[in-house]
Design a protein around this motif. Structure first.
Motif, short mmCIF file in Angstrom:
data_model
loop_
_atom_site.label_atom_id
_atom_site.label_comp_id
_atom_site.label_asym_id
_atom_site.label_seq_id
_atom_site.Cartn_x
_atom_site.Cartn_y
_atom_site.Cartn_z
N GLY A 276 110.45 -42.46 76.35
CA GLY A 276 110.19 -41.43 77.34
C GLY A 276 109.61 -41.99 78.62
N TYR A 277 109.47 -41.12 79.62
CA TYR A 277 108.94 -41.48 80.94
C TYR A 277 107.56 -40.88 81.18
N GLY A 278 106.85 -40.51 80.10
CA GLY A 278 105.67 -39.70 80.25
C GLY A 278 104.41 -40.43 80.64
N TRP A 279 103.34 -39.66 80.62
CA TRP A 279 102.02 -40.21 80.94
C TRP A 279 101.75 -41.41 80.05
N ARG A 280 100.86 -42.28 80.50
CA ARG A 280 100.53 -43.45 79.69
C ARG A 280 99.18 -43.27 79.01
N GLY A 281 98.97 -44.05 77.97
CA GLY A 281 97.70 -44.02 77.25
C GLY A 281 97.05 -45.38 77.25
N GLN A 282 95.73 -45.39 77.22
CA GLN A 282 94.98 -46.62 77.03
C GLN A 282 94.33 -46.58 75.66
N ARG A 283 94.53 -47.64 74.91
CA ARG A 283 93.97 -47.73 73.57
C ARG A 283 92.49 -48.09 73.64
N GLN A 284 91.69 -47.31 72.97
CA GLN A 284 90.29 -47.64 72.75
C GLN A 284 90.06 -47.74 71.25
N THR A 285 89.30 -48.73 70.84
CA THR A 285 89.05 -48.90 69.41
C THR A 285 87.63 -48.48 69.02
N ALA A 286 86.80 -48.16 70.00
CA ALA A 286 85.45 -47.69 69.68
C ALA A 286 85.07 -46.61 70.70
N PRO A 287 85.38 -45.32 70.42
CA PRO A 287 86.07 -44.81 69.23
C PRO A 287 87.57 -45.07 69.29
N ASN A 288 88.23 -44.87 68.16
CA ASN A 288 89.64 -45.19 68.01
C ASN A 288 90.49 -44.04 68.53
N ARG A 289 91.09 -44.22 69.71
CA ARG A 289 91.84 -43.13 70.34
C ARG A 289 92.67 -43.69 71.49
N TYR A 290 93.53 -42.83 72.04
CA TYR A 290 94.19 -43.13 73.30
C TYR A 290 93.54 -42.26 74.38
N VAL A 291 93.21 -42.87 75.51
CA VAL A 291 92.77 -42.12 76.69
C VAL A 291 93.98 -41.98 77.60
N VAL A 292 94.29 -40.76 78.00
CA VAL A 292 95.55 -40.45 78.67
C VAL A 292 95.39 -40.50 80.18
N HIS A 293 96.42 -41.02 80.85
CA HIS A 293 96.45 -41.09 82.31
C HIS A 293 97.71 -40.36 82.80
N GLU A 294 97.52 -39.46 83.73
CA GLU A 294 98.59 -38.57 84.19
C GLU A 294 99.50 -39.31 85.16
N GLU A 295 100.49 -40.03 84.59
CA GLU A 295 101.41 -40.84 85.38
C GLU A 295 102.81 -40.66 84.83
N PHE A 296 103.70 -40.10 85.62
CA PHE A 296 105.08 -39.89 85.20
C PHE A 296 106.00 -40.89 85.88
N GLY A 297 107.04 -41.31 85.14
CA GLY A 297 108.14 -42.03 85.77
C GLY A 297 108.32 -43.47 85.35
N THR A 298 107.48 -43.99 84.44
CA THR A 298 107.66 -45.34 83.93
C THR A 298 108.16 -45.28 82.50
N PHE A 299 109.26 -45.96 82.22
CA PHE A 299 109.84 -45.94 80.88
C PHE A 299 108.96 -46.71 79.91
N ARG A 300 108.72 -46.11 78.75
CA ARG A 300 107.99 -46.77 77.67
C ARG A 300 108.68 -46.43 76.36
N ASN A 301 108.57 -47.33 75.40
CA ASN A 301 109.02 -46.99 74.05
C ASN A 301 108.09 -47.64 73.04
N GLY A 302 108.23 -47.24 71.80
CA GLY A 302 107.43 -47.81 70.74
C GLY A 302 107.85 -47.26 69.40
N LYS A 303 107.40 -47.90 68.35
CA LYS A 303 107.80 -47.52 67.00
C LYS A 303 106.98 -46.35 66.48
N ASN A 304 107.63 -45.55 65.65
CA ASN A 304 107.00 -44.44 64.95
C ASN A 304 107.45 -44.42 63.50
N ARG A 305 106.56 -44.01 62.62
CA ARG A 305 106.94 -43.67 61.25
C ARG A 305 106.83 -42.17 61.10
#
Length: 323
Positions: free
Chosen positions: A190-219
């Motif tokens: 997708g071309y959606g907003w991006r996330g930044q991984r934080q491990t303490a606490p364990n989460r993604y912090v979201v950034h409102e940015e559209f238009g960059t292609f990203r992909n990744g694996k899912n189960r």
């Protein structure tokens, strides 16, 4: 199937039952009408790391260039609506150098039913929300799914005429649609907003940015075609789904899997089998982000947490309509 067997856009997270958005959060801004985006983020140790760049994603899931090129940005001319789609078929005009593109997306990306006739555009590769202008292409055909019983899946087909195929990136003549293969990961795009991984606490912090292609694996959690129902702004969708639960420990402890966030709606989930990339699902909805800013708006700084769910339309169930 009885209603007791029907998922109704609610999910249980950490023992709490919360409402999942059918399209995005309760709409506060026009540009958030009907958008879900994908965020793929990586982390290392306790440090915060940015989401995948294109370079990184190519080492993670190396899609062929023509498949990557077929995944497009979608935007509307009247409002700042946006989303993702995929060109599933290219039909050449025997009388010229161009022809028609058949673009599959989620119907809620194109907002209300009453807006089906308004202008929508697609754009290739990275860029802004596509509007009327150079490098973007108008969809002159817009068909929303409806079956013989009047039920609607969250699917829409756009017809886009290209005068000269030499003006767009190379794409396949067709991308096959298939049933999910057990024990094989999905590749969400997708071309959606991006996330930044934080491990303490364990989460993604979201950034409102559209238009960059990203992909990744899912189960997936459930690929059998579980019925799913959403209702938003008078639009009812009821469809067979693929359910995915966000896992920050997959594919490894320092990498979280892909997650559908505000902006990826209509983007594809793909699998590789028998020597081909095949289209399995279209992103429809996901659990609302945690409102870290306490402003009632889905925006930068909000959080995606482990256990959040996302839902794809299971495309093999709708192959006759698509064809």
């Amino acid at each position: 199937m009885e209603d007791t067997d029907m998922r109704d856009a609610r999910v249980t997270i950490y023992g709490r039952l919360i409402s999942a958005r059918p399209h995005t959060v309760a709409v506060r801004h026009a540009k958030r009408f009907a958008v879900l985006l994908l965020s793929v983020a990586v982390g290392l140790g306790g440090l915060t790391q940015p989401a995948f760049s294109l370079g990184v994603q190519n080492t993670e899931v190396n899609l062929p260039a023509n498949i990557r090129n077929a995944i497009v940005r979608i935007g509307g001319i009247l409002l700042d609506d946006y989303g993702t789609g995929i060109v599933i078929r290219r039909k050449r005009d025997p009388q010229g150098n161009g022809g028609w593109l058949c673009v599959l997306t989620a119907s809620h990306v194109l907002a209300d039913i009453s807006d089906e006739n308004r202008d929508w555009f697609i754009g290739f590769l990275n860029g802004d929300v596509p509007k009327d202008g150079e490098g973007n292409y108008r969809a002159s055909i817009c068909i929303r799914h409806r079956d013989a019983q009047g039920k609607r899946a969250d699917l829409m087909i756009l017809g886009v005429y290209i005068r000269d195929f030499a003006t767009i990136p190379e794409i396949p003549d067709s991308i096959p649609i298939a049933a999910p293969i057990p024990d094989e990961d999905l590749v969400a795009c997708g071309y959606g907003w991006r996330g930044q991984r934080q491990t303490a606490p364990n989460r993604y912090v979201v950034h409102e940015e559209f238009g960059t292609f990203r992909n990744g694996k899912n189960r997936w959690k459930d690929a059998r075609g579980m019925p799913f129902r959403t209702t938003e702004r008078g639009n009812d969708n009821e469809f067979e789904s693929i359910g995915i639960t966000f896992d920050l420990g997959f594919p490894s402890a320092d990498k979280g899997e892909a997650h559908v966030l505000p902006g990826d709606s209509g983007g594809p989930s793909l699998q590789f089998s028998d020597g081909k990339w095949k289209l399995i699902g279209i992103h429809s909805t996901s659990t609302p982000l945690v409102d870290a800013n306490e402003n009632g708006v889905e925006d930068s700084g909000d959080h995606a947490l482990e256990g959040h769910e996302s839902i794809d339309v299971r495309l093999i169930n709708y192959i006759d309509w698509i064809n």
